[in-house]
Design a protein around this motif. Structure first.
Motif, short mmCIF file in Angstrom:
data_model
loop_
_atom_site.label_atom_id
_atom_site.label_comp_id
_atom_site.label_asym_id
_atom_site.label_seq_id
_atom_site.Cartn_x
_atom_site.Cartn_y
_atom_site.Cartn_z
N VAL A 1 15.50 2.84 38.82
CA VAL A 1 15.37 3.20 40.24
C VAL A 1 14.00 2.77 40.79
CG1 VAL A 1 16.92 5.15 39.92
CG2 VAL A 1 14.45 5.53 39.83
N PHE A 2 13.98 2.58 42.09
CA PHE A 2 12.73 2.09 42.70
C PHE A 2 12.56 2.62 44.11
CE2 PHE A 2 14.32 -0.84 45.90
CZ PHE A 2 15.63 -1.03 45.50
N TRP B 1 16.00 -7.23 44.15
CA TRP B 1 15.89 -6.85 42.73
C TRP B 1 17.16 -7.20 41.97
CZ3 TRP B 1 11.24 -7.10 41.95
CH2 TRP B 1 10.27 -6.31 42.55
N TYR C 1 16.93 -9.62 38.90
CA TYR C 1 17.13 -9.07 37.57
C TYR C 1 18.55 -9.22 37.03
CZ TYR C 1 12.41 -7.24 37.62
OH TYR C 1 11.06 -7.15 37.64
N LYS D 1 14.84 -15.90 39.76
CA LYS D 1 13.43 -15.51 39.76
C LYS D 1 12.69 -15.98 41.01
CE LYS D 1 13.77 -13.74 35.61
NZ LYS D 1 13.90 -12.31 35.43
N GLY E 1 7.84 -4.55 40.80
CA GLY E 1 8.93 -5.08 40.02
C GLY E 1 8.77 -4.98 38.51
N LYS E 2 7.64 -4.47 38.05
CA LYS E 2 7.54 -4.23 36.61
C LYS E 2 8.47 -3.07 36.24
CE LYS E 2 2.73 -5.78 36.66
NZ LYS E 2 2.79 -7.05 35.89
N ILE E 3 8.78 -2.97 34.97
CA ILE E 3 9.71 -1.95 34.51
C ILE E 3 8.93 -0.86 33.77
CG2 ILE E 3 11.64 -1.51 32.93
CD1 ILE E 3 12.71 -4.27 33.72
N PHE F 1 7.32 -0.23 40.89
CA PHE F 1 7.98 -0.47 39.60
C PHE F 1 9.41 0.08 39.62
CE2 PHE F 1 3.86 -0.46 36.79
CZ PHE F 1 3.29 -1.37 37.64
N LEU F 2 10.24 -0.48 38.76
CA LEU F 2 11.57 0.07 38.51
C LEU F 2 11.46 0.98 37.30
CD1 LEU F 2 11.92 -2.90 39.83
CD2 LEU F 2 14.33 -2.56 39.25
N ARG G 1 14.32 1.00 24.29
CA ARG G 1 15.01 0.79 25.57
C ARG G 1 14.14 0.01 26.55
NH1 ARG G 1 19.48 3.41 26.39
NH2 ARG G 1 19.60 2.68 24.24
N TRP H 1 15.38 -3.42 28.22
CA TRP H 1 15.47 -3.70 29.66
C TRP H 1 14.60 -4.89 30.04
CZ3 TRP H 1 19.77 -2.12 30.79
CH2 TRP H 1 20.21 -0.80 30.71
N TYR I 1 16.27 -8.01 31.73
CA TYR I 1 15.99 -8.27 33.15
C TYR I 1 14.87 -9.26 33.39
CZ TYR I 1 19.29 -4.67 34.46
OH TYR I 1 20.44 -3.96 34.64
N VAL I 2 13.85 -9.25 32.55
CA VAL I 2 12.73 -10.16 32.78
C VAL I 2 12.97 -11.47 32.04
CG1 VAL I 2 10.23 -10.46 32.64
CG2 VAL I 2 11.19 -8.20 33.13
N ASP I 3 13.43 -11.37 30.80
CA ASP I 3 13.67 -12.58 30.00
C ASP I 3 15.08 -13.15 30.19
OD1 ASP I 3 11.18 -12.71 28.94
OD2 ASP I 3 11.79 -12.56 26.85
N LYS J 1 20.86 -11.51 28.45
CA LYS J 1 21.94 -10.58 28.78
C LYS J 1 22.66 -10.04 27.55
CE LYS J 1 21.30 -11.20 33.21
NZ LYS J 1 20.59 -10.22 34.01
#
Lengths: 179, 179, 179, 179
Positions: free
Chosen positions: B117-118, B159, B163, B168, D83-85, D115-116, D155, D159, D163-165, D168
């Motif tokens: 969530v954001f 997002w 994501y 990107k 946008g960082k997790i 951030f998310l 986790r 994620w 999501y970043v790399d 999937k």
């Protein structure tokens, strides 16, 4: 006479102004009122008060680190000051910017010390209330922002008079108010 | 194409209007958008979406019981839908009336389901932002209230594109935005 | 004699058991105690009470939709019942599963109605307390879980006696307690 | 390779131990991991990371003032690192003592930075989970407390990888997990 402390942290002066208005509200009643910044207040002030309003700028949706440090450092009083009556106020950079959450973080701290905390049901202007504490975006300038601060101080004084001083007649005043 | 659900409860129609504006924001991007009331939505819609914006009137500083019931009843999906991206919006009776707290209660529900969530850092007008979700007092009428809803939908779409779809390039769009 | 309502929602029976223990705690004092499920309670019960403990299972980190509906439907009392003293209890599926957050959501509801809310500073066992309300994971079985519920009821009765009945002697009892 | 920062404040060493276990969990995956105390970390570390786990002792139901100061002082990065997790962990003096609320206060800070944030649905032992972050009472000693910390790190790594790399395949790993 019951004792009320208005304790605040302020960087830009916005929360300091809120504190003055909260004090104005409290002073309408027969209570002793101290207004102190977090740099001026001491343990003695916390012990002295029956009711307290704590204000902080909204930093990242929470109280400021300085206000947090004040209470973190007060921990030897923990467990010995239960039952005081507390409330919160906060000024954020914008609406939707976390001022309600900052109030809740202050109430969380006060509850941790065993205080009884409250918000105010009253509307003090068109679409303007203070259900979890008085909030502004920036400096309190609009009449409803100023009135929200005053109302917080009034209600704090009323609850302290009713519950600490046992003056039940003020319950009628609350029951008959305009909302 | 990624799927975005705008799910709302509304009694007076205020939150329904917010939902439309959130959808407007999302539709600026190449995503599928569904706007559904809590009476219309089903488990299939929850399974379908990659991102979700959940809106509720602010009732007592929290989401409405109807929106809560929707998610309480969805519990057999719990543990199977982790990783969706979520955000919140809420309309209260007044400023200081709990709309931020209602957004946080929605985010609490979404986190419980394992969602990411954001909130949105952007200011969308003078002293107006949506750090924990889009908020209004009453019907969204002022330009900044409307823009807050749109911005929430835009950011949700961004997002999800970044994501979930792996695009990107939209990160640059966010980095270069005016705040 | 002051009146205390223990109001709960329960599906598995865990929160109902907590309610019984909270009532046990309250009954150690000279107060009238009613224990009612959310299906049994009415507006008259809310009007009747001076102090209230509200319990709900932890569903998604918040109170249950049924408990939320009870208070959402009580809205015509809003603004007329300020000043009651309230606290919370909740049973979650597991530790770390949201029982503290559920308590806070209950306190948020009660604050919205103008109640003064509190947590309890006391430790009731090794590494076990109830700072924001009494919490358990599953059925209250361990001695500290049961004692947390009782202590909540005791403290509620004490605050009501002190603040509503004006029996200041109970303040000494609190000050001299073991923590 | 994606970058993960485990940032903690610790006084008694309990939260520092949690940080080590969170790092253990993250290191099961192909990510770079830094474990830093709030005294060691700098802006560069925040800029460096794709995902972050922030841990603090539970002081008064919130993060410590030192951790709050770290983020308050980071404000010139605000609006530039969206946008960082992120996720949270906290050690309190006791169950019911505010560790969930402290996690939520950390997530509030992280959301404010855009951030998310997430919690973890998994149960890691009998009646033990980490829905809003990993929590312990005192030092993490019991297997489920240690596993909660590890699972949080796992986790977070998952994620970030998904999501970043854009890997999937890890979604399948999450979907097929035991809960």
């Amino acid at each position: 006479m019951a004792n009320i402390l208005i304790l605040y942290d302020s960087d830009t002066g916005h929360t300091a102004k809120m504190a003055e208005y909260v004090a104005e509200g409290a002073k309408k009643y027969s209570v002793n009122v101290r207004v102190l910044s977090v740099d001026e207040a001491s343990k003695e002030d916390i012990l002295w008060c029956d009711g307290i309003a704590v204000g902080s700028p909204t930093y990242l949706g929470l109280l400021s680190w300085k206000m947090k440090k004040f209470w973190d450092d007060m921990v030897d009083l923990w467990g010995k000051i239960d039952g005081k009556i507390g409330c919160a106020f906060s000024s954020s950079g914008g609406w939707g910017g976390g001022n309600e959450l900052a109030c809740m973080s202050i109430l969380t701290v006060l509850m941790n010390y065993g205080f009884l905390v409250f918000g105010v049901t009253d509307y003090v202007g068109d679409k303007f209330t203070l259900h979890y504490g008085a909030v502004t975006a920036g400096e309190p300038r609009r009449e409803e922002e100023i009135e929200a601060c005053r109302r917080l101080g009034e209600r704090l004084a009323q609850w302290v008079l009713i519950y600490v001083d046992g003056k039940k007649e003020y319950l009628e005043e609350i029951k008959n108010r305009e909302i």
